[in-house]
Design an enzyme around this catalytic site. Structure first.
Site, mmCIF file in Angstrom:
data_model
loop_
_atom_site.group_PDB
_atom_site.id
_atom_site.type_symbol
_atom_site.label_atom_id
_atom_site.label_comp_id
_atom_site.label_asym_id
_atom_site.label_seq_id
_atom_site.Cartn_x
_atom_site.Cartn_y
_atom_site.Cartn_z
ATOM 1 N N ARG A 64 53.827 55.511 32.102
ATOM 2 C CA ARG A 64 52.923 54.871 31.129
ATOM 3 C C ARG A 64 53.119 53.367 30.955
ATOM 4 N NH1 ARG A 64 49.646 58.922 31.797
ATOM 5 N NH2 ARG A 64 49.892 60.678 30.374
ATOM 6 N N HIS A 232 50.317 68.854 42.211
ATOM 7 C CA HIS A 232 50.148 69.884 41.169
ATOM 8 C C HIS A 232 49.144 71.003 41.483
ATOM 9 C CE1 HIS A 232 46.785 67.273 40.039
ATOM 10 N NE2 HIS A 232 47.576 66.352 39.536
ATOM 11 N N ASP A 305 55.028 66.480 36.721
ATOM 12 C CA ASP A 305 53.767 65.901 36.232
ATOM 13 C C ASP A 305 53.934 65.492 34.765
ATOM 14 O OD1 ASP A 305 51.242 64.886 36.109
ATOM 15 O OD2 ASP A 305 50.199 66.786 36.407
ATOM 16 N N HIS A 309 51.802 61.914 25.867
ATOM 17 C CA HIS A 309 50.686 61.456 25.027
ATOM 18 C C HIS A 309 51.152 61.412 23.582
ATOM 19 C CE1 HIS A 309 47.726 61.610 28.220
ATOM 20 N NE2 HIS A 309 48.054 62.856 28.506
ATOM 21 N N PHE A 323 44.610 65.512 28.269
ATOM 22 C CA PHE A 323 45.245 66.428 29.215
ATOM 23 C C PHE A 323 46.659 65.936 29.512
ATOM 24 C CE2 PHE A 323 40.749 67.056 30.446
ATOM 25 C CZ PHE A 323 40.699 68.439 30.520
HETATM 26 O O1 DOR Z 1 47.183 66.622 32.757
HETATM 27 C C1 DOR Z 1 47.161 65.574 33.379
HETATM 28 N N1 DOR Z 1 47.600 64.429 32.829
HETATM 29 N N2 DOR Z 1 46.697 65.578 34.618
HETATM 30 C C2 DOR Z 1 46.525 64.453 35.313
HETATM 31 O O2 DOR Z 1 46.127 64.519 36.441
HETATM 32 C C3 DOR Z 1 46.797 63.137 34.696
HETATM 33 C C4 DOR Z 1 47.794 63.266 33.625
HETATM 34 C C5 DOR Z 1 47.888 62.045 32.765
HETATM 35 O O3 DOR Z 1 48.026 60.934 33.290
HETATM 36 O O4 DOR Z 1 47.861 62.183 31.539
HETATM 37 ZN ZN ZN Z 2 47.055 64.674 38.744
#
Ligand code: DOR
Ligand code: ZN
Length: 424
Positions: A64, A232, A305, A309, A323
């Site tokens: 990030r 993923h 992954d 957030h 997501f």
């Molecule tokens: O769930 C996800 N979050 N899938 C992605 O491909 C991107 C990622 C994100 O950067 O938040």
């Molecule tokens: Zn991705």
């Protein structure tokens, strides 16, 4: 600086080793591995009843930074990573700005130099601003040291643009990592399409949106004779397509994430946005296929992954929530609990997925405990149990799908670049 690790069960598939022995670390490297080593050392670690393995190499991490330091920073992510036994990460380029030019790689490198607590490798974007239109200057990105290219978060929709990117990547000897998703088939979906989306009254993300794009990505990679890595993977068809492609000799590797083998779509039924990620949690038959793919070698790697957030972006209506889930601090333990403990992989197999294969795929000289190797080592209590707690995460964000779960396997020490970088 010498570190002597005594009596641990050393699991080092790169050297075909799984036995109790001692390891001497000296000056950042593995100096000796032998049944018994007696010598003076600044630090002696008793690893009796513990697993000693190469540090985890997590090839899919969203740091990030730059741009969204409210979610995570290089500092907080790499500290979290060390607590999870991760000594190297590959940083995804979907930052603000995206890592799509030499200047932005330089910017990220300066932050890493200042703040990173473990090894951070960089992936650049495939297209400018990840817009899918204009291929980045791959030669310049390579010169700045990026290891791979990906527009992760999105796929490159246009065949001609993706093909050009593959040809450029081949020239620059860069790996292309595919986020395989056809948004015309998944757009506005929030959960797996099927019984779950129906029960929740939400739009669904079809499996086709993933596997049709996996098919295309492999077909174009073959046309360009450029290796690709599929990120993923979550559904059974993707596993089967990749299995078949490899049988044909096509150079394709792939990864999955812990949530795709530890959880199924039923986990979202309570509208917990910490269960929302893209691709989404799938059906139990997909979970089975992912496990099978890990067991038979179709799936090369496990990557978190890690997608942090803020609460503002997660603690809202399911459809509007972002997501993504965090994963650095749980990935090793989830893999031990779900794969080793359940007999799907043995320890050597696990170390291949977490360390040996990611190193191979990225072309970095890590993932081994052989003499002279970088001293990136994790020491784990394999039988110890712990319950995942929200307020214990070192990550700045708390959006874990495993909160409240009891897992097996505790990271006791993480040695990174020959130094004890984390101890519990
Ligand atoms: O769930 C996800 N979050 N899938 C992605 O491909 C991107 C990622 C994100 O950067 O938040
Ligand atoms: Zn991705």
């Amino acid at each position: 600086m010498k570190i002597l690790i005594k009596n641990g069960r050393v699991v080092d598939p790169a050297n075909n080793l799984d036995k109790v022995c001692d390891i001497l670390v000296d000056n950042g490297k593995i100096a000796r591995v032998a049944a018994k080593i007696d010598c003076a050392a600044e630090s002696v670690i008793d690893a009796k009843d513990k697993i000693v393995m190469p540090g985890i190499i997590d090839m899919h991490v969203h740091l990030r930074e730059p741009g969204r330091e409210d979610k995570e920073t290089v500092l907080t992510a790499t500290e979290a990573a060390l607590a999870g036994g991760i000594t190297s990460v590959l940083a995804m380029p979907n930052t603000t700005p995206a890592i799509d030019c030499a200047e932005n790689v330089k910017l990220l490198k300066s932050i890493i130099k200042k703040d990173a607590r473990n090894f951070v490798f960089i992936a650049g974007a495939i297209t400018r601003a990840r817009q899918g239109e204009e291929v980045t200057d791959t030669a310049k990105l390579k010169k700045e040291g990026v290891l791979a290219l990906t527009d992760d978060g999105s796929s490159v929709d246009k065949d001609e643009v993706f093909l050009e990117a593959l040809r450029e990547a081949k020239k620059s000897k860069l790996l292309i990592i595919c986020h395989s998703e056809d948004k015309t088939l998944s757009a506005d979906g929030a959960v797996n399409l099927g019984i779950t989306s129906t029960r929740m009254g939400l739009r669904g993300i079809s499996r086709e949106s993933e596997y049709k794009r996996v098919e295309r990505d492999i077909a174009l990679a073959r046309e360009a004779s450029c290796p690709v890595h599929i990120a993923h993977i979550s559904c059974k068809e993707s596993v089967e397509i990749i299995r078949r492609a490899r049988k044909k000799g096509i150079k394709v590797t792939c990864e999955t994430a812990p949530h795709y083998f530890a959880l199924n779509e039923e986990a979202v039924l309570g509208f917990d946005t910490n269960m929302k990620m893209n691709p989404p949690l799938r059906a139990q038959e997909d979970v089975q296929a992912i496990k099978q793919g890990l067991a038979d070698g179709t799936i090369d790697a496990i990557a978190s992954d890690h997608a942090p957030h803020t609460e503002n972006e997660k603690d809202i209506e399911f459809e509007r929530a972002q997501f993504g889930v965090i994963g650095l601090e749980t990935e090793g333990a989830v893999a031990i609990t779900e794969l080793v403990d359940k007999g799907i992989l043995d320890w050597k197999g696990l170390v291949r997925k977490l360390s040996v294969n990611p190193a191979k795929i990225l072309g970095i000289n890590k993932g081994s405990l052989g003499k002279g190797s970088d001293a990136d080592i994790v020491i784990i209590s394999p039988q110890k149990k712990w319950t995942v707690q929200r307020d214990k995460f070192l990550s700045k964000s708390k959006n874990s799908p495993f909160i409240g779960r009891t897992l097996k396997g505790v990271v006791e020490y993480t040695i990174c670049g020959g130094k004890v970088a984390f101890s519990r």
